[in-house]
Design an enzyme around this catalytic site. Structure first.
Site, PDB file in Angstrom:
ATOM      1  N   GLU A  91       0.765  -1.137  -0.029  1.00  0.00           N
ATOM      2  CA  GLU A  91       0.102   0.213  -0.106  1.00  0.00           C
ATOM      3  C   GLU A  91       0.826   1.265  -0.177  1.00  0.00           C
ATOM      4  OE1 GLU A  91      -4.220  -1.169   1.674  1.00  0.00           O
ATOM      5  OE2 GLU A  91      -2.954  -0.667   3.232  1.00  0.00           O
ATOM      6  N   CYS A 104       3.165   8.746   1.407  1.00  0.00           N
ATOM      7  CA  CYS A 104       3.968   7.750   2.353  1.00  0.00           C
ATOM      8  C   CYS A 104       4.126   6.289   1.453  1.00  0.00           C
ATOM      9  CB  CYS A 104       2.677   7.427   3.285  1.00  0.00           C
ATOM     10  SG  CYS A 104       3.098   6.466   4.729  1.00  0.00           S
ATOM     11  N   CYS A 111       6.132  -6.604   7.495  1.00  0.00           N
ATOM     12  CA  CYS A 111       7.065  -6.199   8.409  1.00  0.00           C
ATOM     13  C   CYS A 111       7.490  -7.327   9.414  1.00  0.00           C
ATOM     14  CB  CYS A 111       6.696  -4.908   9.150  1.00  0.00           C
ATOM     15  SG  CYS A 111       7.835  -4.130  10.318  1.00  0.00           S
ATOM     16  N   CYS A 115       5.190  -5.101  15.911  1.00  0.00           N
ATOM     17  CA  CYS A 115       4.512  -4.139  16.891  1.00  0.00           C
ATOM     18  C   CYS A 115       2.963  -4.566  16.933  1.00  0.00           C
ATOM     19  CB  CYS A 115       4.587  -2.672  16.470  1.00  0.00           C
ATOM     20  SG  CYS A 115       6.513  -2.256  16.327  1.00  0.00           S
ATOM     21  N   CYS A 118      -0.004  -2.539  15.041  1.00  0.00           N
ATOM     22  CA  CYS A 118       0.286  -2.198  13.802  1.00  0.00           C
ATOM     23  C   CYS A 118      -0.128  -3.134  12.901  1.00  0.00           C
ATOM     24  CB  CYS A 118       1.672  -1.891  13.711  1.00  0.00           C
ATOM     25  SG  CYS A 118       2.104  -1.474  11.827  1.00  0.00           S
ATOM     26  N   GLU A 170       9.978  -1.519   7.770  1.00  0.00           N
ATOM     27  CA  GLU A 170      10.816  -1.012   8.520  1.00  0.00           C
ATOM     28  C   GLU A 170      12.075  -1.016   7.560  1.00  0.00           C
ATOM     29  OE1 GLU A 170      11.329   0.330  11.397  1.00  0.00           O
ATOM     30  OE2 GLU A 170      13.499   0.597  10.684  1.00  0.00           O
ATOM     31  N   SER A 224      10.578   5.889  16.409  1.00  0.00           N
ATOM     32  CA  SER A 224       9.296   5.306  16.861  1.00  0.00           C
ATOM     33  C   SER A 224       9.596   4.792  18.718  1.00  0.00           C
ATOM     34  CB  SER A 224       8.499   4.299  16.746  1.00  0.00           C
ATOM     35  OG  SER A 224       8.144   4.423  15.026  1.00  0.00           O
ATOM     36  N   CYS A 343      -1.542   5.972  10.040  1.00  0.00           N
ATOM     37  CA  CYS A 343      -0.395   5.343  10.504  1.00  0.00           C
ATOM     38  C   CYS A 343      -0.753   4.140  11.070  1.00  0.00           C
ATOM     39  CB  CYS A 343       0.038   6.243  11.718  1.00  0.00           C
ATOM     40  SG  CYS A 343       0.608   7.719  11.255  1.00  0.00           S
TER      41      CYS A 343
HETATM   42  N1  SAH Z   1       8.541   0.857  10.623  1.00  0.00           N
HETATM   43  C1  SAH Z   1       8.393   2.229  10.798  1.00  0.00           C
HETATM   44  C2  SAH Z   1       7.846   3.049   9.847  1.00  0.00           C
HETATM   45  C3  SAH Z   1       6.252   2.775   9.735  1.00  0.00           C
HETATM   46  S1  SAH Z   1       4.962   3.150  10.795  1.00  0.00           S
HETATM   47  C4  SAH Z   1       8.218   2.489  12.358  1.00  0.00           C
HETATM   48  O1  SAH Z   1       7.835   1.640  13.047  1.00  0.00           O
HETATM   49  O2  SAH Z   1       8.545   3.690  12.802  1.00  0.00           O
HETATM   50  C5  SAH Z   1       4.903   4.699  11.083  1.00  0.00           C
HETATM   51  C6  SAH Z   1       4.520   5.102  12.864  1.00  0.00           C
HETATM   52  O3  SAH Z   1       3.198   4.880  12.745  1.00  0.00           O
HETATM   53  C7  SAH Z   1       5.582   4.423  13.624  1.00  0.00           C
HETATM   54  O4  SAH Z   1       5.656   5.577  14.517  1.00  0.00           O
HETATM   55  C8  SAH Z   1       4.290   3.487  14.210  1.00  0.00           C
HETATM   56  O5  SAH Z   1       4.695   3.112  15.486  1.00  0.00           O
HETATM   57  C9  SAH Z   1       3.015   4.044  14.134  1.00  0.00           C
HETATM   58  N2  SAH Z   1       1.979   3.038  14.114  1.00  0.00           N
HETATM   59  C10 SAH Z   1       2.062   1.965  13.971  1.00  0.00           C
HETATM   60  N3  SAH Z   1       0.694   1.594  13.923  1.00  0.00           N
HETATM   61  C11 SAH Z   1       0.039   2.550  14.705  1.00  0.00           C
HETATM   62  C12 SAH Z   1      -1.469   2.658  14.998  1.00  0.00           C
HETATM   63  N4  SAH Z   1      -2.285   1.509  14.818  1.00  0.00           N
HETATM   64  N5  SAH Z   1      -2.107   3.809  15.144  1.00  0.00           N
HETATM   65  C13 SAH Z   1      -1.093   4.954  15.292  1.00  0.00           C
HETATM   66  N6  SAH Z   1       0.204   4.771  14.942  1.00  0.00           N
HETATM   67  C14 SAH Z   1       0.598   3.593  14.440  1.00  0.00           C
HETATM   68 FE1  SF4 Z   2       6.827  -2.769  11.462  1.00  0.00          FE
HETATM   69 FE2  SF4 Z   2       6.667   0.015  12.186  1.00  0.00          FE
HETATM   70 FE3  SF4 Z   2       4.447  -1.621  11.997  1.00  0.00          FE
HETATM   71 FE4  SF4 Z   2       6.406  -1.866  14.049  1.00  0.00          FE
HETATM   72  S1  SF4 Z   2       5.316   0.001  13.660  1.00  0.00           S
HETATM   73  S2  SF4 Z   2       5.352  -3.477  12.858  1.00  0.00           S
HETATM   74  S3  SF4 Z   2       8.245  -1.347  12.853  1.00  0.00           S
HETATM   75  S4  SF4 Z   2       5.876  -1.085  10.288  1.00  0.00           S
END
Ligand code: SAH
Ligand code: SF4
Length: 350
Positions: A91, A104, A111, A115, A118, A170, A224, A343
């Protein structure tokens, strides 16, 4: 077939040399790829015929194909499900506010970091993207913007100038391809996107942060955090077990000293998890010795996680506490939630 979008400028020069041609031709080819943005190698003209023939025979410029195109109800966000050459999908999101378009972009299919909140983490890891697949997303969006009539608030009808590497994946787990893509996108003879208009967000891959500091690209870095103690962070972000906070913050300090710029720290605000006043104090203390800007992201819903976003008054209180430590913060605008383009909401059905 060689994907020309996989090649940095020096790599293209090397290819030409290995074929017995002058590296000088790279400039013209590059302009066709990234300024004209030709749709096929055959459209690269004004080259000596033998070189053109070889290019047509052995190289390609594949862009991802849109499978789905969804618009948010407020008109600010558009999400694409893009199919890659091997049928995998990713996406990519186009955000346009106040005449500024931002793409974006994803760096991996899925990934590996896991997390909990996510959607990309919930789907697991399939594969890295190549540099050409990362560049391809940007070209796809840039072409779309050029082809769209200007409209008042969508930021469309213009060239793409801002990129966030915050889509699926990531980026520092796919370091080489991501940096090759950055070098291609910022190359002055091509799209020439200003490095400061590219923000890379990492979950906190310490060796990648150190390498980024040493290699000197001028992109902006976001880290993050989500937790200010190891135990709290580990509960949300599994890689925190591998890179504890002390190590991560050492790497961040090193980065800010070496690059002479601040870091954005991202904090997804989850009700009753990491939004209490004492957690804001802990964050404030943690960031005392680092030039920092905190981005607060109220949790977006995902299928695999039950938490709720922090309510507005608590967000304000969290911000106010950070202010007492002299730490500026921004609450990220909630956009594109209705089409799951916010996000952490990006994933593909498998
Ligand atoms: N992998 C990288 C970049 C992608 S995520 C990273 O983790 O930083 C971009 C941002 O969105 C990160 O800060 C992540 O922690 C945040 N994020 C992930 N899931 C989310 C959610 N459900 N609600 C709000 N932010 C979220
Ligand atoms: Fe991967 Fe970033 Fe999502 Fe964590 S928040 S699972 S590092 S994409």
């Amino acid at each position: 077939m060689i994907n020309l979008y996989d090649l940095s400028y020096p790599a293209l020069e090397n290819l030409l040399q290995s074929w017995g041609f002058s590296p000088y031709h790279a400039g013209r080819i590059w302009a066709y790829l990234y300024q004209e943005q030709v749709a096929a190698v055959a459209a690269i003209t004004e080259l000596r015929p033998d070189l053109r023939e070889r290019l047509v025979a052995e190289t390609a410029v594949p862009l991802p194909h849109p499978h789905l195109d969804t618009h948010s109800s407020d008109g600010f966000t558009r999400k694409f499900l893009l199919a890659l050459a091997d049928g995998q999908t990713i996406e990519t999101v186009l955000m346009g506010f106040k005449g500024r378009a931002t793409a974006c972009v994803s760096t991996q299919v899925g990934c590996a970091m896991g997390c909990v909140f996510c959607a990309t983490g919930q789907m697991g890891f399939t594969r890295h993207l190549t540099a050409g697949e990362i560049v391809g997303q940007v070209l796809f969006i840039d072409r779309l913007l050029q082809a769209t009539n200007p409209s008042a608030n969508s930021g469309q009808g213009q060239r793409l100038r801002n990129i966030v590497l915050m889509g699926m994946g990531e980026p520092l787990h796919n370091y080489e391809a991501t940096m090759t893509a950055v070098d291609i996108l910022t190359h002055p003879k091509g799209m020439a996107i200003a490095p400061r208009h590219i923000t890379l967000s990492t979950v906190g891959v310490v060796p990648g942060i150190v390498r980024l500091a040493d290699e000197g690209r001028q992109v902006r870095l976001a880290v993050s955090l989500h937790g200010a103690t190891d135990a709290e962070r580990q509960a949300l972000v599994p890689p925190a077990r591998r890179w504890p906070l002390a190590e991560l913050l050492d790497a961040c300090r090193y980065y800010t000293q070496k690059r002479k710029r601040h870091i954005f720290f991202e904090w997804t605000l989850i009700e009753d998890k990491n939004d209490a006043p004492e957690q804001a104090h802990a964050l404030g203390q943690l960031l005392q010795t680092i030039p920092a800007h905190v981005n607060l992201i109220p949790l977006n819903p995902t299928p695999g996680y039950e938490g709720l976003p922090t309510a507005r008054p608590s967000v304000k209180q969290f911000q106010a506490i950070l202010t007492t430590y002299g730490i500026p913060s921004t609450v990220r605008q909630r956009r594109g939630i209705d089409i799951a383009a916010g996000c952490g909401q990006l994933k593909v059905l498998t």
